[in-house]
Design an enzyme around this catalytic site. Structure first.
Site, PDB file in Angstrom:
ATOM      1  N   CYS A 117       0.810  -1.228   0.000  1.00 32.19           N
ATOM      2  CA  CYS A 117       0.000   0.000   0.000  1.00 32.19           C
ATOM      3  C   CYS A 117       0.841   1.274   0.000  1.00 32.19           C
ATOM      4  O   CYS A 117       0.345   2.350  -0.331  1.00 32.19           O
ATOM      5  CB  CYS A 117      -0.948   0.009   1.189  1.00 32.19           C
ATOM      6  SG  CYS A 117      -2.151  -1.308   1.129  1.00 32.19           S
ATOM      7  N   HIS A 258      -3.424   7.437   2.577  1.00 33.00           N
ATOM      8  CA  HIS A 258      -3.789   6.140   2.010  1.00 33.00           C
ATOM      9  C   HIS A 258      -5.216   5.805   2.440  1.00 33.00           C
ATOM     10  O   HIS A 258      -5.605   6.045   3.580  1.00 33.00           O
ATOM     11  CB  HIS A 258      -2.810   5.075   2.526  1.00 33.00           C
ATOM     12  CG  HIS A 258      -3.203   3.686   2.162  1.00 33.00           C
ATOM     13  ND1 HIS A 258      -3.555   3.329   0.882  1.00 33.00           N
ATOM     14  CD2 HIS A 258      -3.328   2.557   2.919  1.00 33.00           C
ATOM     15  CE1 HIS A 258      -3.863   2.046   0.866  1.00 33.00           C
ATOM     16  NE2 HIS A 258      -3.739   1.559   2.091  1.00 33.00           N
ATOM     17  N   ASN A 288      -9.936  -0.038  -0.586  1.00 35.39           N
ATOM     18  CA  ASN A 288      -8.482   0.097  -0.493  1.00 35.39           C
ATOM     19  C   ASN A 288      -7.854  -0.370  -1.808  1.00 35.39           C
ATOM     20  O   ASN A 288      -7.851  -1.569  -2.102  1.00 35.39           O
ATOM     21  CB  ASN A 288      -7.985  -0.747   0.688  1.00 35.39           C
ATOM     22  CG  ASN A 288      -6.477  -0.677   0.872  1.00 35.39           C
ATOM     23  OD1 ASN A 288      -5.755  -0.161   0.022  1.00 35.39           O
ATOM     24  ND2 ASN A 288      -6.002  -1.206   1.987  1.00 35.39           N
TER      25      ASN A 288
HETATM   26  O1  UT7 Z   1      -3.686  -0.821   3.667  1.00 32.43           O
HETATM   27  C1  UT7 Z   1      -3.318  -1.416   4.862  1.00 32.43           C
HETATM   28  C2  UT7 Z   1      -4.003  -2.700   4.966  1.00 32.43           C
HETATM   29  N1  UT7 Z   1      -5.189  -2.849   5.708  1.00 32.43           N
HETATM   30  C3  UT7 Z   1      -5.739  -2.056   6.633  1.00 32.43           C
HETATM   31  O2  UT7 Z   1      -5.347  -0.964   6.910  1.00 32.43           O
HETATM   32  C4  UT7 Z   1      -6.894  -2.647   7.406  1.00 32.43           C
HETATM   33  C5  UT7 Z   1      -6.768  -2.390   8.870  1.00 32.43           C
HETATM   34  N2  UT7 Z   1      -7.821  -3.032   9.657  1.00 32.43           N
HETATM   35  C6  UT7 Z   1      -9.127  -2.708   9.564  1.00 32.43           C
HETATM   36  O3  UT7 Z   1      -9.506  -1.848   8.784  1.00 32.43           O
HETATM   37  C7  UT7 Z   1     -10.104  -3.384  10.486  1.00 32.43           C
HETATM   38  O4  UT7 Z   1      -9.398  -4.138  11.454  1.00 32.43           O
HETATM   39  C8  UT7 Z   1     -11.112  -4.325   9.746  1.00 32.43           C
HETATM   40  C9  UT7 Z   1     -12.091  -3.474   8.948  1.00 32.43           C
HETATM   41  C10 UT7 Z   1     -10.370  -5.268   8.830  1.00 32.43           C
HETATM   42  C11 UT7 Z   1     -11.916  -5.130  10.765  1.00 32.43           C
HETATM   43  O5  UT7 Z   1     -12.577  -4.284  11.655  1.00 32.43           O
HETATM   44  P1  UT7 Z   1     -12.560  -4.594  13.228  1.00 32.43           P
HETATM   45  O6  UT7 Z   1     -13.391  -3.561  13.848  1.00 32.43           O
HETATM   46  O7  UT7 Z   1     -11.120  -4.697  13.640  1.00 32.43           O
HETATM   47  O8  UT7 Z   1     -13.314  -5.987  13.316  1.00 32.43           O
HETATM   48  P2  UT7 Z   1     -12.758  -7.387  13.851  1.00 32.43           P
HETATM   49  O9  UT7 Z   1     -11.791  -7.989  12.917  1.00 32.43           O
HETATM   50  O10 UT7 Z   1     -12.363  -7.238  15.288  1.00 32.43           O
HETATM   51  O11 UT7 Z   1     -14.076  -8.233  13.834  1.00 32.43           O
HETATM   52  C12 UT7 Z   1     -15.177  -7.942  14.727  1.00 32.43           C
HETATM   53  C13 UT7 Z   1     -16.283  -8.922  14.431  1.00 32.43           C
HETATM   54  C14 UT7 Z   1     -15.820 -10.375  14.454  1.00 32.43           C
HETATM   55  O12 UT7 Z   1     -16.861 -11.154  15.020  1.00 32.43           O
HETATM   56  P3  UT7 Z   1     -16.798 -11.634  16.542  1.00 32.43           P
HETATM   57  O13 UT7 Z   1     -15.523 -12.444  16.660  1.00 32.43           O
HETATM   58  O14 UT7 Z   1     -16.779 -10.371  17.352  1.00 32.43           O
HETATM   59  O15 UT7 Z   1     -18.041 -12.435  16.685  1.00 32.43           O
HETATM   60  C15 UT7 Z   1     -15.681 -10.739  13.006  1.00 32.43           C
HETATM   61  O16 UT7 Z   1     -15.884 -12.099  12.736  1.00 32.43           O
HETATM   62  O17 UT7 Z   1     -16.801  -8.694  13.119  1.00 32.43           O
HETATM   63  C16 UT7 Z   1     -16.773  -9.921  12.376  1.00 32.43           C
HETATM   64  N3  UT7 Z   1     -16.541  -9.602  10.986  1.00 32.43           N
HETATM   65  C17 UT7 Z   1     -17.540  -9.310  10.137  1.00 32.43           C
HETATM   66  N4  UT7 Z   1     -18.872  -9.260  10.281  1.00 32.43           N
HETATM   67  C18 UT7 Z   1     -19.606  -8.926   9.207  1.00 32.43           C
HETATM   68  C19 UT7 Z   1     -15.363  -9.496  10.332  1.00 32.43           C
HETATM   69  N5  UT7 Z   1     -15.573  -9.153   9.047  1.00 32.43           N
HETATM   70  C20 UT7 Z   1     -16.905  -9.046   8.900  1.00 32.43           C
HETATM   71  C21 UT7 Z   1     -17.736  -8.707   7.806  1.00 32.43           C
HETATM   72  N6  UT7 Z   1     -19.077  -8.660   8.012  1.00 32.43           N
HETATM   73  N7  UT7 Z   1     -17.250  -8.413   6.608  1.00 32.43           N
END
Ligand code: UT7
Length: 331
Positions: A117, A258, A288
């Site tokens: 990225c 970014h 992204n």
């Molecule tokens: O360019 C650089 C590369 N990437 C980034 O910068 C991404 C950086 N990270 C993020 O943007 C965030 O961490 C994410 C958007 C990827 C995830 O958001 P989060 O608030 O950290 O969610 P999480 O991974 O902690 O997941 C929370 C819950 C989980 O369920 P439980 O375990 O609480 O029951 C996940 O299974 O949300 C669930 N979950 C979803 N639910 C619905 C994860 N993805 C999804 C989804 N739809 N697409």
């Protein structure tokens, strides 16, 4: 008479995104997710996905031709083509070489930098060094990625995040005046290599039937970890380049960060004390796009007339590696 080194000026920009739009509702038909979840956690509403018969170099070509036209520079005048990408057409040769041929450039040197990225910022910073050293006068700097080809469309934690695109800038040497890149800085921390990566397909784990069956050719990410380090690192490096350039936050006209997640962008803006009116966000429309995100956003704001002569703009990025960087530019 003291001789100062030339400055690198962004003379023109261009961008290209695929015409196929994939909305959150479209993805909710494939995996267990919802428009509400994706929008509230990421700010993404839709993304573009490249058509099957196209490659990253096709997008890069369109963005590059627009940048050259915008700059009023003939392709023959280019000395170098430097591309930030982690999704080149082939393992080798570089996308830059493929692009060079597509553009009809002659008597240039071309290469890719892979900083995921942060690819565009890395390419821009390397170009700045070539220009400051006097080795080149005109370069085409491109950021392009087609991450849709490397997504596991059964993994809801990653497939919702990424989109495809390309952005380009014509960067030229300027011998007088105070315009151009005032400061640019890159940083990496390879201890996070396996926090965001594609497990197979490289020399460590070449493609086999098993790697395909285990879906190891698509992105793996520990999103929470990336989020945390991204905000902290981009804040630190932004402050360093501003210090080096002798620019304070209030002097900034715009920040083009970014585009990974709207929440990362707002957290960064708040830590830096920059009002969101000055921060460019288009992650809602493209997701992204990795190395393309900054040059696509920069091209959009330039074409909207939001950058005037003399405006000072901060760019910052973060991605796999981890690799991050920032640059301050006076337009
Ligand atoms: O360019 C650089 C590369 N990437 C980034 O910068 C991404 C950086 N990270 C993020 O943007 C965030 O961490 C994410 C958007 C990827 C995830 O958001 P989060 O608030 O950290 O969610 P999480 O991974 O902690 O997941 C929370 C819950 C989980 O369920 P439980 O375990 O609480 O029951 C996940 O299974 O949300 C669930 N979950 C979803 N639910 C619905 C994860 N993805 C999804 C989804 N739809 N697409």
């Amino acid at each position: 008479m003291t001789q100062t080194s030339p400055r690198s000026v962004i003379r023109g920009t261009g961008s290209a995104v695929p015409s196929t739009v994939v909305t959150n509702d479209d993805i909710a038909k494939i995996v267990d997710t919802s428009d509400e979840w994706i929008t509230s956690r990421t700010g993404i509403r839709e993304r573009r996905v490249l058509e099957k018969d196209q490659a990253a170099s096709d997008l890069a070509r369109r963005a590059s031709e627009r940048a050259l036209e915008d700059a009023g520079l003939a392709v023959e005048e280019l000395d170098a083509i430097i591309v930030g990408t982690c999704t080149a057409d082939y393992q080798f040769p570089s996308l830059a070489c493929v692009l060079e041929a597509k553009l009809g450039a002659k008597d240039v040197f071309s290469f890719d930098v892979n900083a995921a990225c942060s690819g565009f910022l890395n390419a821009l910073s390397v170009t700045d060094m070539f220009i400051r050293s006097g080795r080149i006068r005109n370069a085409l700097v491109v950021g392009t990625d087609v991450l849709s080809r490397f997504l596991d469309w059964q993994d809801r934690s990653t497939c919702i995040l990424f989109g495809d695109g390309a952005g380009a800038a014509v960067v030229s040497a300027s011998d007088n005046g105070d315009r151009g890149i005032l400061s640019a800085r890159l940083q990496t921390d390879g201890s996070y290599a396996e926090t965001l990566y594609i497990r197979a397909g490289g020399s460590k784990k070449p493609a086999t039937l098993e790697t395909v069956e285990k879906r190891e050719h698509s992105i793996y990410m520990n999103g929470k970890e990336v989020f945390k380090v991204a905000v902290r690192s981009m804040e630190e490096i932004s402050r360093r380049v501003l210090d080096e350039a002798g620019i304070c936050v209030d002097d900034l006209s715009l920040v083009v960060p970014h585009q990974a997640n709207r929440r990362i962008i707002t957290a960064l803006a708040s830590r830096l004390g920059i009002p969101m009116e000055k921060v460019i966000v288009n992650v809602d429309r493209y997701g992204n796009t990795s190395a393309a995100s900054i040059p696509v956003a920069l091209d959009e704001v330039r074409r909207q007339g939001r950058i005037a002569d003399g405006d000072i703009v901060l760019l910052n990025a973060f991605g796999a590696g981890f690799a991050w960087g920032a640059a301050v530019i006076r337009f």
